[in-house]
Design an enzyme around this catalytic site. Structure first.
Site, mmCIF file in Angstrom:
data_model
loop_
_atom_site.group_PDB
_atom_site.id
_atom_site.type_symbol
_atom_site.label_atom_id
_atom_site.label_comp_id
_atom_site.label_asym_id
_atom_site.label_seq_id
_atom_site.Cartn_x
_atom_site.Cartn_y
_atom_site.Cartn_z
ATOM 1 C CG ASN A 85 -2.277 0.583 0.934
ATOM 2 O OD1 ASN A 85 -2.353 1.676 0.390
ATOM 3 N ND2 ASN A 85 -3.338 -0.108 1.302
ATOM 4 C CG HIS A 115 23.053 6.962 11.215
ATOM 5 N ND1 HIS A 115 23.674 7.396 10.074
ATOM 6 C CD2 HIS A 115 21.727 7.084 10.986
ATOM 7 C CE1 HIS A 115 22.768 7.776 9.199
ATOM 8 N NE2 HIS A 115 21.572 7.593 9.724
ATOM 9 N NE ARG A 183 -5.007 -14.967 18.223
ATOM 10 C CZ ARG A 183 -5.303 -15.590 17.078
ATOM 11 N NH1 ARG A 183 -4.851 -16.802 16.843
ATOM 12 N NH2 ARG A 183 -6.058 -15.005 16.177
#
Length: 200
Positions: A85, A115, A183
């Site tokens: 998307n 960095h 779960r």
């Protein structure tokens, strides 16, 4: 020199992020992405060619909605039937491997680069990169951030807004900042989708 340096930064060792060859390569990539994003909805075959030329490898039917950005491109390998998307960022100092049938929600970011912690080294451009791997049939929800060195197992769902800093097992739902497993995905998660699916 340019190709050798791009290969070197995948070693996990410190490299100079301000090196001219990296700046030039990023600029070339940005120009290609500008064209890619600007052709959205008008010339999909041209977009597909740009993506194929830019990335290390890309499967059939891979598609990015508007706002795709990456750093170099050549370190990105995408499987079949990938969909992202809006506003995807793949910071590919190190390799990013994405499996088949993977879905990204809006504003997913994968960051292989970090960095230096030391402020003087950081100001001098010191960076290091570690690869990210995403298994088949993974879904990353909106605004998920995946940090360097992470592997996400197949069939896993990462909930919206999660920050993934450690490996996530296969076949689980995980969410949070920092991301944690809620779960295991089980047969009970199956619906009657396929039996009720209408085809034209």
């Amino acid at each position: 020199m340019k190709e050798n340096y791009l290969d070197f930064i995948q070693s996990g060792k410190m490299y100079n992020d301000l090196a001219d060859t990296l700046i030039q390569t990023r600029q070339t990539t940005m120009r290609a992405l500008l064209t890619y994003n600007n052709l959205y909805g008008t010339d999909e075959p041209a977009r597909k060619k740009i993506l194929s030329d830019l990335l290390g490898s890309v499967g059939e039917s891979a598609f990015f909605e508007l706002g795709f950005r990456c750093e170099f491109g050549k370190h990105i390998h995408i499987g079949e039937r990938f969909y992202s998307n809006f506003d995807c960022i793949l910071l590919d100092g190190a390799e990013i491997r994405i499996g088949d049938d993977v879905l990204f929600g809006p504003r997913v970011g994968i960051f292989t680069t970090n960095h230096a912690i030391d402020p003087e080294e950081r100001a001098a451009g010191a960076c290091y990169a570690k690869p990210v791997s995403i298994g088949n049939k993974v879904w990353l929800g909106a605004n998920v951030t995946v940090n360097q060195g992470v592997t996400i197992g197949e069939n896993t769902i990462i909930g919206s807004g999660s920050v993934v800093t450690k490996d996530i097992l296969a076949n689980v739902i995980a969410v949070g900042n920092l991301c944690r497993i809620l779960r295991t995905i089980t047969e009970a998660d199956k619906t009657d989708y396929f039996s009720t699916l209408m085809t034209p």
